[in-house]
Design a protein around this motif. Structure first.
Motif, PDB file in Angstrom:
ATOM      1  N   GLN A 153       0.837  -1.205   0.000  1.00 48.19           N
ATOM      2  CA  GLN A 153       0.000   0.000   0.000  1.00 48.19           C
ATOM      3  C   GLN A 153       0.872   1.256   0.000  1.00 48.19           C
ATOM      4  N   LYS A 154       1.904   1.262   0.816  1.00 46.62           N
ATOM      5  CA  LYS A 154       2.795   2.428   0.859  1.00 46.62           C
ATOM      6  C   LYS A 154       3.500   2.619  -0.476  1.00 46.62           C
ATOM      7  N   LEU A 155       3.919   1.528  -1.101  1.00 47.70           N
ATOM      8  CA  LEU A 155       4.576   1.628  -2.408  1.00 47.70           C
ATOM      9  C   LEU A 155       3.620   2.178  -3.471  1.00 47.70           C
ATOM     10  N   ARG A 156       2.368   1.693  -3.456  1.00 48.74           N
ATOM     11  CA  ARG A 156       1.391   2.210  -4.421  1.00 48.74           C
ATOM     12  C   ARG A 156       1.177   3.712  -4.241  1.00 48.74           C
ATOM     13  N   PHE A 157       1.059   4.118  -2.970  1.00 55.55           N
ATOM     14  CA  PHE A 157       0.872   5.545  -2.687  1.00 55.55           C
ATOM     15  C   PHE A 157       2.064   6.358  -3.203  1.00 55.55           C
ATOM     16  N   LEU A 158       3.267   5.891  -2.901  1.00 54.79           N
ATOM     17  CA  LEU A 158       4.458   6.600  -3.376  1.00 54.79           C
ATOM     18  C   LEU A 158       4.540   6.607  -4.905  1.00 54.79           C
ATOM     19  N   HIS A 159       4.151   5.511  -5.522  1.00 50.51           N
ATOM     20  CA  HIS A 159       4.174   5.437  -6.986  1.00 50.51           C
ATOM     21  C   HIS A 159       3.213   6.472  -7.584  1.00 50.51           C
ATOM     22  N   LYS A 160       1.992   6.590  -6.988  1.00 51.36           N
ATOM     23  CA  LYS A 160       1.024   7.587  -7.464  1.00 51.36           C
ATOM     24  C   LYS A 160       1.595   8.993  -7.328  1.00 51.36           C
ATOM     25  N   ARG A 161       2.227   9.294  -6.204  1.00 52.38           N
ATOM     26  CA  ARG A 161       2.813  10.617  -5.993  1.00 52.38           C
ATOM     27  C   ARG A 161       3.918  10.882  -7.006  1.00 52.38           C
ATOM     28  N   MET A 162       4.720   9.902  -7.297  1.00 53.00           N
ATOM     29  CA  MET A 162       5.791  10.074  -8.289  1.00 53.00           C
ATOM     30  C   MET A 162       5.201  10.311  -9.679  1.00 53.00           C
TER      31      MET A 162
END
Length: 180
Positions: A153-162
């Motif tokens: 979940q944290k990786l998905r969130f960071l990916h969206k922000r990137m």
């Protein structure tokens, strides 16, 4: 006016010591000698002076010095002077010479019972752990899967922000004047 000067240098302490050899099962006083102990001498040096004065071997014996009242005195350079008529008594004894072992106070049956109960409790704990081993593995796997899901979940969130940061582009105009 008289000139009185006090000698500030420390003097050699002279003590009379009577030797009693308890290590050879002899309770009587064997020798009486005057021992000169220099000031500020270490304990090892004092013991060496006493052993050379009386011709003793100090490797496997213990020295106990007592005053005329029977009180123990520490073997160091501050041994006070005394007279020949009231000497200190140096007792030479073997290590653990006066220690008498007593019979066991706790019978072996009590010790055996306590050891048996300890062993039984340890065996019960081991059996309980062996029974719970599959459940422990399942719990560990569940916890690992939960942690992996949280990290995903944290990786998905960071990916969206990137993705959002990459999509922004420079338009070439400042919308506000800089303050410098």
């Amino acid at each position: 006016m008289s000139n009185v000067s006090f000698d500030q240098s420390p003097r050699v302490s002279k003590a009379w010591i009577a030797l009693r050899r308890l290590d050879k099962n002899d309770d009587r006083v064997v020798a009486l000698r005057e021992v000169s102990i220099p000031p500020a001498a270490e304990v090892n040096k004092v013991i060496q002076i006493i052993t050379t004065t009386f011709g003793l071997n100090s490797s496997d014996v213990i020295f106990k010095v007592q005053n005329n009242r029977g009180c123990l005195i520490p073997l160091n350079s501050s041994i006070p002077g005394n007279s020949k008529h009231m000497p200190f008594v140096l007792e030479v004894a073997k290590i653990f010479q006066h220690v008498r072992p007593e019979p066991r106070t706790v019978p072996m049956t009590v010790i055996n019972k306590s050891m048996k109960t300890r062993l039984q409790t340890i065996e019960q704990r081991i059996q309980r752990l062996e029974e719970l081993l599959p459940q422990i593995e399942l719990r560990r796997n569940e916890k690992q899967s939960q942690e992996i899901e949280c990290l995903n979940q944290k990786l998905r969130f960071l990916h969206k922000r990137m993705q959002m940061v990459d999509s922004l582009s420079w338009k070439g105009v400042l919308t506000r004047a800089p303050l410098w």
